[in-house]
Design a protein around this motif. Structure first.
Motif, short mmCIF file in Angstrom:
data_model
loop_
_atom_site.label_atom_id
_atom_site.label_comp_id
_atom_site.label_asym_id
_atom_site.label_seq_id
_atom_site.Cartn_x
_atom_site.Cartn_y
_atom_site.Cartn_z
N ASN A 190 -14.57 -11.19 -4.00
CA ASN A 190 -13.52 -10.69 -4.90
C ASN A 190 -12.54 -11.79 -5.30
N PHE B 239 -17.19 -1.16 5.47
CA PHE B 239 -17.78 -0.13 4.60
C PHE B 239 -19.02 -0.62 3.87
N LEU C 198 0.82 -1.21 0.00
CA LEU C 198 0.00 0.00 0.00
C LEU C 198 0.86 1.27 0.00
N TYR D 2 -21.16 6.49 5.76
CA TYR D 2 -20.22 7.37 6.42
C TYR D 2 -20.79 8.73 6.83
N VAL E 123 -17.95 -3.54 -6.88
CA VAL E 123 -18.46 -3.96 -5.57
C VAL E 123 -19.47 -5.08 -5.81
N ARG F 245 -9.92 9.66 5.46
CA ARG F 245 -10.71 8.46 5.71
C ARG F 245 -10.96 7.71 4.40
N PHE G 33 -7.07 -3.16 10.07
CA PHE G 33 -6.77 -1.73 10.23
C PHE G 33 -7.05 -1.25 11.65
N ARG H 197 -8.04 5.67 3.61
CA ARG H 197 -7.93 4.47 4.44
C ARG H 197 -8.94 3.41 4.02
N ILE H 198 -10.15 3.86 3.69
CA ILE H 198 -11.17 2.90 3.26
C ILE H 198 -10.75 2.24 1.94
N ARG I 220 -1.67 -9.68 -1.57
CA ARG I 220 -2.80 -9.18 -0.78
C ARG I 220 -3.81 -10.28 -0.50
N PHE J 260 -17.19 -9.57 1.32
CA PHE J 260 -16.54 -8.71 0.31
C PHE J 260 -15.26 -9.35 -0.25
N ASP K 238 -12.93 2.02 9.18
CA ASP K 238 -12.29 2.07 7.86
C ASP K 238 -12.42 0.74 7.15
N MET L 173 -11.07 -14.46 4.27
CA MET L 173 -10.23 -14.57 3.08
C MET L 173 -9.19 -15.68 3.23
N ARG M 162 -7.76 1.78 0.89
CA ARG M 162 -6.70 0.81 1.18
C ARG M 162 -7.29 -0.49 1.71
N SER M 163 -8.28 -0.34 2.62
CA SER M 163 -8.85 -1.56 3.20
C SER M 163 -9.62 -2.35 2.14
N MET M 164 -10.13 -1.65 1.12
CA MET M 164 -10.79 -2.37 0.02
C MET M 164 -9.75 -3.09 -0.83
N LEU M 165 -8.64 -2.38 -1.09
CA LEU M 165 -7.59 -2.98 -1.93
C LEU M 165 -7.05 -4.27 -1.33
N VAL M 166 -6.79 -4.24 0.00
CA VAL M 166 -6.21 -5.45 0.59
C VAL M 166 -7.19 -6.60 0.62
N ARG M 167 -8.46 -6.32 0.34
CA ARG M 167 -9.43 -7.42 0.26
C ARG M 167 -9.84 -7.68 -1.20
N GLY M 168 -8.92 -7.34 -2.08
CA GLY M 168 -9.08 -7.76 -3.47
C GLY M 168 -9.98 -6.89 -4.32
N PHE M 169 -10.26 -5.65 -3.92
CA PHE M 169 -11.15 -4.78 -4.69
C PHE M 169 -10.54 -4.51 -6.07
#
Lengths: 246, 263
Positions: free
Chosen positions: A108, A94, A55, B158, B220, B203, A86, B206-207, A79, A104, A91, A156, B209-216
């Motif tokens: 993916n 969502f 990241l 949010y 969606v 924010r 986090f 950060r959100i 990843r 989620f 964060d 995951m 990033r948290s999506m990216l690490v879960r394969g976004f």
């Protein structure tokens, strides 16, 4: 299963304003190890975790997860194998409902609906949050949010868990439950935190960061008894080692 | 911090999850809005049968009437402002009653107020009887671009956090300002809004990033199929559409009045 090692070699990270957050960081985690990453504010803990998940882009050095070196081509695979928790669960949560949030990651990954359902159910049960599946995440308590955030990562099925301040803003009971949960995991774990008492309970090994470098790396109990080292790195011994009156 | 002010979908029941499909509700609500807005500007009496829709849905879905009215009344100042100038510009006398001359402006003012309250009531009823995630899913299935639906979902998720941050900021200002009821000056307000924006951007990072690490990967994915049951949702749509069309093209109150007088 010995391929779940995580190796960081000579990692340098600088932010656009010129701040060097990491300056030649190196360490290696073996499969199944639980390691605490401690240090004062600005020592580089959060940056280390971000760099492990690709990241932030390092200027130099390498991250190797079980033989796969982190690069633009492999960042997706890395990843998938790293579970990142986090600091602020808001964060991480969502999606409209807890179920959607935990699903989620698996969705993916391209899993079928049945597999996703199974993963979500198992992950939520593992953290004791099965009853929250249909709740909107923003209506949960702090402890519940933390549990669900952990479930979003567990679903995951990662090889390595990296956690940024997992006990932040938890009440004593929530913190105690979290410690129990972290101890029950068999994943390779890296826990960045200021909560040294938690590290003492969960992680047999600790890495102390200072100024973006590894200042000490070794057995947790030994490191936390070295007051000179802790003071030099802006830390204090855990409360349970300070001879607090009972 | 409580976020009750943002809570819209707290009324489970016939019209909530597992009840009428959100697509049916969205369609009927839009049909309702279309019919309400299609009446002439001097029309009042013919609008009255349309109150049946929000009233009956409120009754069936057990929505607390006081809560519904509170939310409808929030829109009242805006509604009144929209029609405020009609009595000034349109002074043509349309009829006289009990010695009073009623101008077209006053009639259109009442009509606008009626229609706006009807529209707001229908929208509030839809929001109060449909979980937001189902509503978004319904919109997406109806062809609303996914990126827009995702934006809506994130906004809803949010909004309360943004509200909390704003409240904390105002409180911090109040504690350091002079006077019992300190006012926020324009220069301070500008700076506070700027900080709020910066915090929101942080924010958002950060959100993301948290999506990216879960394969976004830009999409969606959701796993909740909607089932449009013709025996339930089809009847719901057909009944209300027919009712709205009848009210639009037949003068129901006039006929009823004539029928009563004729007897």
């Amino acid at each position: 299963m010995s391929h779940h090692f995580l190796e960081v070699r000579d990692l340098w990270v600088a932010y656009p304003d010129g701040t060097e957050a990491l300056r030649g960081l190196s360490f290696r985690l073996e499969h199944g190890e639980a390691v605490g990453l401690v240090g004062a504010n600005g020592a580089g803990k959060s940056t280390t975790l971000l760099a492990l998940a690709g990241l932030v882009i390092p200027c130099r050095g390498s991250v190797n997860l079980g033989g796969t070196v982190l690069s633009k081509q492999t960042v997706g695979e890395i990843r998938r194998r790293i579970g990142f928790l986090f600091q602020d669960p808001d964060d991480q949560l969502f999606m409209p409902t807890v179920f959607d949030d935990v699903a989620f990651g698996p969705l993916n990954q391209g899993l079928t609906a049945e597999e996703v359902e199974e993963r979500v159910r198992t992950a939520l049960e593992q953290v004791g949050a099965g009853h929250l599946a249909e709740r909107p995440a923003h209506r949960l308590s702090g402890g519940e949010k933390r549990s669900v955030a952990i479930a979003t990562v567990l679903s995951m099925m990662p090889d390595v868990l990296i956690m940024d301040e997992p006990s932040a803003s938890l009440d004593p009971r929530g913190r105690r439950l979290l410690i129990g949960l972290l101890k029950s995991f068999t994943h390779t774990r890296l826990v960045a935190t200021h909560d040294l008492d938690l590290v003492l309970e969960v992680c047999p090994r600790t890495i102390v960061l200072s100024g973006g470098r590894v200042e000490a790396d070794g057995e947790t109990a030994r490191i936390f008894q070295d007051r000179t080292l802790l003071e030099r790195c802006g830390l204090e011994p855990p409360l349970c080692l300070q001879g607090m009156p009972r | 911090m409580p976020t009750s002010g943002c809570r819209l979908d707290e009324n489970p029941g016939f019209f909530s999850r597992g009840g009428v499909d959100p697509r049916a509700k969205v369609f009927v609500t839009f049909a309702f809005l279309l019919v309400v807005t299609s009446f002439g500007k001097y029309e009042i009496s013919r609008l009255t049968p349309l109150f049946l829709y929000p009233v009956s849905i409120t009754a069936v879905s057990c929505v607390p009437v006081a809560k519904l009215l509170r939310r409808v009344l929030v829109a009242l100042p805006f509604v009144l402002f929209v029609g405020l100038f009609n009595p000034l510009f349109d002074r043509q006398i349309l009829f006289k009653a009990w010695g009073l001359s009623i101008s077209g402006g006053w009639i259109s003012f009442v009509s606008i107020t009626f229609r706006s309250l009807l529209a707001v009531a229908a929208a509030v009823v839809l929001a109060m009887t449909t979980p937001f995630d189902r509503l978004c899913l319904g919109l997406e299935k109806m062809g609303v671009p996914r990126v827009l639906v995702t934006q809506l979902q994130f906004l809803y998720r949010y909004l309360s956090l943004l509200q909390e941050e704003a409240v904390r900021m105002v409180r911090a200002h109040a504690l350091r300002a002079r006077g019992n009821r300190p006012k926020i000056r324009v220069s301070s307000a500008a700076s506070m809004i700027g900080f709020l924006l910066l915090r929101s951007l942080d924010r958002a990072t950060r959100i993301y990033r948290s999506m990216l690490v879960r394969g976004f990967d830009g999409e969606v994915r959701l796993m909740k199929p909607l089932r449009f049951a013709w025996s339930r949702d089809g009847i719901f749509v057909a009944f209300w559409t027919l009712y709205f069309l009848t009210v639009r093209f037949v003068d129901v109150p006039g006929r009823l009045f004539g029928w009563v007088l004729g007897r």
